[in-house]
Design a protein around this motif. Structure first.
Motif, PDB file in Angstrom:
ATOM      1  N   GLU A  74      19.838  74.216  48.344  1.00  0.00           N
ATOM      2  CA  GLU A  74      18.686  73.206  48.811  1.00  0.00           C
ATOM      3  C   GLU A  74      19.141  72.564  50.052  1.00  0.00           C
ATOM      4  N   ALA A  75      20.176  72.282  50.192  1.00  0.00           N
ATOM      5  CA  ALA A  75      20.703  71.394  51.405  1.00  0.00           C
ATOM      6  C   ALA A  75      20.556  72.567  52.741  1.00  0.00           C
ATOM      7  N   ARG A  76      20.910  73.754  52.566  1.00  0.00           N
ATOM      8  CA  ARG A  76      20.623  74.688  53.588  1.00  0.00           C
ATOM      9  C   ARG A  76      19.065  74.809  53.819  1.00  0.00           C
ATOM     10  N   VAL A  77      18.342  74.904  53.117  1.00  0.00           N
ATOM     11  CA  VAL A  77      16.932  75.160  53.333  1.00  0.00           C
ATOM     12  C   VAL A  77      16.362  73.787  53.981  1.00  0.00           C
ATOM     13  N   LEU A  78      16.601  72.677  53.603  1.00  0.00           N
ATOM     14  CA  LEU A  78      15.983  71.480  54.151  1.00  0.00           C
ATOM     15  C   LEU A  78      16.633  71.275  55.445  1.00  0.00           C
ATOM     16  N   ALA A  79      17.955  71.587  55.703  1.00  0.00           N
ATOM     17  CA  ALA A  79      18.424  71.660  57.020  1.00  0.00           C
ATOM     18  C   ALA A  79      17.817  72.553  57.930  1.00  0.00           C
ATOM     19  N   ALA A 157      18.009  84.142  57.445  1.00  0.00           N
ATOM     20  CA  ALA A 157      17.758  85.632  57.230  1.00  0.00           C
ATOM     21  C   ALA A 157      18.327  86.309  56.061  1.00  0.00           C
ATOM     22  N   ASP A 158      19.292  85.856  55.524  1.00  0.00           N
ATOM     23  CA  ASP A 158      20.252  86.299  54.646  1.00  0.00           C
ATOM     24  C   ASP A 158      20.157  85.356  53.468  1.00  0.00           C
ATOM     25  N   PHE A 159      19.211  84.582  53.144  1.00  0.00           N
ATOM     26  CA  PHE A 159      19.051  83.524  51.972  1.00  0.00           C
ATOM     27  C   PHE A 159      18.529  84.292  50.874  1.00  0.00           C
ATOM     28  N   GLY A 160      17.650  85.058  50.988  1.00  0.00           N
ATOM     29  CA  GLY A 160      17.071  85.501  49.608  1.00  0.00           C
ATOM     30  C   GLY A 160      17.049  87.048  49.646  1.00  0.00           C
ATOM     31  N   LYS A 161      16.307  87.719  48.934  1.00  0.00           N
ATOM     32  CA  LYS A 161      16.188  89.222  48.790  1.00  0.00           C
ATOM     33  C   LYS A 161      14.777  89.522  48.688  1.00  0.00           C
ATOM     34  N   PRO A 162      14.228  89.676  49.740  1.00  0.00           N
ATOM     35  CA  PRO A 162      12.946  89.866  49.767  1.00  0.00           C
ATOM     36  C   PRO A 162      12.494  91.350  49.368  1.00  0.00           C
ATOM     37  N   ASP A 163      13.318  92.316  49.714  1.00  0.00           N
ATOM     38  CA  ASP A 163      12.911  93.608  49.311  1.00  0.00           C
ATOM     39  C   ASP A 163      12.762  93.818  47.920  1.00  0.00           C
ATOM     40  N   GLY A 164      11.397  94.342  47.555  1.00  0.00           N
ATOM     41  CA  GLY A 164      11.202  94.636  46.163  1.00  0.00           C
ATOM     42  C   GLY A 164      10.625  93.213  45.596  1.00  0.00           C
ATOM     43  N   PHE A 165      10.635  92.131  46.151  1.00  0.00           N
ATOM     44  CA  PHE A 165      10.193  90.874  45.550  1.00  0.00           C
ATOM     45  C   PHE A 165       9.138  91.034  44.641  1.00  0.00           C
TER      46      PHE A 165
END
Length: 354
Positions: A74-79, A157-165
Motif C-alpha cells: 500500500e505504502a509503495r503504491v500511494l508513494a 514495473a516489478d510490483f505485480g505479475k501482469p503476464d497471464g493476468f
C-alpha cells in the motif's frame, strides 16, 4: 483524546516520536489524537504534531499473516501516485521495518477531508439529485485518472505479475471456491449460473490489453467525497492493489453499482438508497472522457470485465457464507452475503444477455 488513551500495543507514541524525529518531521507534543473508523480491519489514528496533521495506518492488534506485506505494498503504491492527479492519500513517511513498532509495519499519510457516502450523506448531497448524479460520474473519472498512470514510469514495473493476468482469473477464483469445501458443514456452492458464467468468461476473454495500476476493490464504499460538492476526495483502502488490467476496476464499479430493488444497493448504503445516480452506460462514457486512460484498452469489451467482477466478488463473498456454516462467521452475515452473491450472478447473466 490523549496519546495515552490509545492502546500502546497499537501505537507507542514514544517510539513514534523518536522515529518521526529520525525522519526529519516536525517535533513536539501529539495533539488532537483520534482513532478513525471505517470498513477496514486495519488501525487508523489521526493526530497533529508540530503544526502538521497525519493519519497513521498499521495492521490490527492481532496481525494477520500477510498484513505487514500488504501495508508495505500500500505504502509503495500511494508513494508512487504522488505527482499524479489520482485522488488518494499521500504518503508522508513509511516504516517497513517490523522491529520499530511492536512487530507492525506502518506509514503516515495525509488526512482525507471527506465522507463515505455508503455510511452517511450530508444534507447537500442527500437533498440534490444532480449532486448525486455528479458523484457517480466522478467515481468513474477518479478511476480513469488511476487508469492513466504509467506504472513503469511511476516505479512500479516489478510490483505485480501482469503476464497471464486475464488468463488465470477464472481458474484462480474457481480454485478459491473449491477451497471452501474444507470448511465443516459447508454443503458446497449453490449458485445458479456459476458454470455458465465461468464458461462464458473463458470463451470471450479479451486477447489484448494494457497493464496498469489496479486498485482491486473499487466501489463506492472505498471512496471519500468532498463535503462541499460531488468531487471524489480520495480513493481509499488499497489492500488489493496490484499491476493488472485497470478495466477490471471499471468492471468492478459496474458490478457493484446500485440499482433500485437490487441487493447491490445495500453495498452503497445511503447513496444507493437516495438514488439519482447515473446509469452504468454513463459511467463508461465518463471513464472514456480521458484519452490517456483508454489508449490501448478496448472499452467495447467492458461487459466481459463487469461479468468477471461479478464472478470474482460473488466467490469472495461466498467465502463468508461458507465460514458461517463452520461457525467462523455470524449466520446472519453469511446469509446476507450469500444473497448478494446470488444477486451478483444474476447481474452477470443480465450483463451477458444485454
Amino acid at each position: 483524546m490523549q496519546p495515552e488513551q490509545i492502546d500502546a500495543a497499537l501505537v507507542d507514541f514514544a517510539v513514534l516520536a523518536a522515529w518521526m524525529d529520525g525522519q526529519g518531521l516536525p517535533g513536539g507534543a501529539f495533539e488532537d489524537v483520534e482513532p478513525l473508523t471505517g470498513g477496514t480491519q486495519n488501525t487508523l489514528v489521526r493526530f497533529r504534531r508540530g503544526g502538521r496533521d497525519y493519519v497513521l495506518r498499521r495492521g490490527p492488534a492481532h496481525l494477520r499473516a500477510k498484513t505487514n506485506d500488504v501495508l508495505r505494498r500500500e505504502a509503495r503504491v500511494l508513494a508512487a501516485l504522488d505527482g499524479t492527479d489520482v485522488p488518494a492519500p499521500r504518503v508522508i513517511a513509511a516504516c517497513p521495518d517490523e522491529s520499530v513498532m511492536n512487530g507492525a509495519v506502518f506509514y503516515l499519510m495525509t488526512p482525507v477531508e471527506g465522507f463515505n457516502a455508503s455510511v452517511a450523506l450530508p444534507d447537500l448531497h442527500a437533498g440534490d439529485a444532480s449532486v448525486r448524479h455528479a458523484m457517480g460520474l466522478n467515481a468513474a473519472r477518479a478511476l480513469s485518472a488511476l487508469g492513466a498512470v504509467d506504472h513503469e514510469a511511476a516505479g512500479l514495473a516489478d510490483f505485480g505479475k501482469p503476464d497471464g493476468f486475464l488468463e488465470r482469473q477464472v481458474s484462480r477464483w474457481l480454485s478459491e471456491l473449491d477451497s471452501y469445501g474444507a470448511l465443516d458443514g459447508y454443503p458446497g456452492p449453490e449458485i445458479p449460473g456459476l458454470d455458465d458464467v465461468a464458461r462464458w468468461l473463458e470463451e470471450r476473454r479479451p486477447t489484448t490489453w494494457r497493464p496498469g495500476v489496479l486498485h482491486g476493490d473499487y466501489h463506492l464504499a472505498n471512496l471519500m467525497y468532498s463535503f462541499g460538492g460531488p468531487d471524489v476526495a480520495a480513493i481509499v483502502d488499497w489492500e488489493m492493489c496490484t499491476i493488472g488490467d485497470p478495466l477490471l476496476d471499471l468492471g468492478w464499479l459496474l458490478a457493484t453499482w446500485p440499482q433500485h430493488g437490487d441487493e447491490s444497493a445495500q453495498l452503497a448504503g445511503p447513496l444507493g438508497a437516495a438514488g439519482g445516480l447515473p446509469t452504468t452506460g454513463e459511467l463508461v462514457t465518463a471513464y472514456a472522457e480521458r484519452a490517456d486512460a483508454v489508449a490501448g484498452r478496448d472499452l467495447s469489451s467492458i461487459t466481459w470485465y463487469a461479468v468477471l467482477a461479478c464472478f470474482k466478488l460473488g466467490i469472495v463473498l461466498e467465502g463468508t457464507h461458507a465460514r458461517a456454516f463452520a461457525g467462523k462467521a455470524p449466520k446472519e452475515t453469511g446469509d446476507l452475503l450469500h444473497a448478494i452473491t446470488l444477486g451478483l450472478f444474476r447481474r452477470a447473466q443480465a450483463f451477458i444477455a444485454s
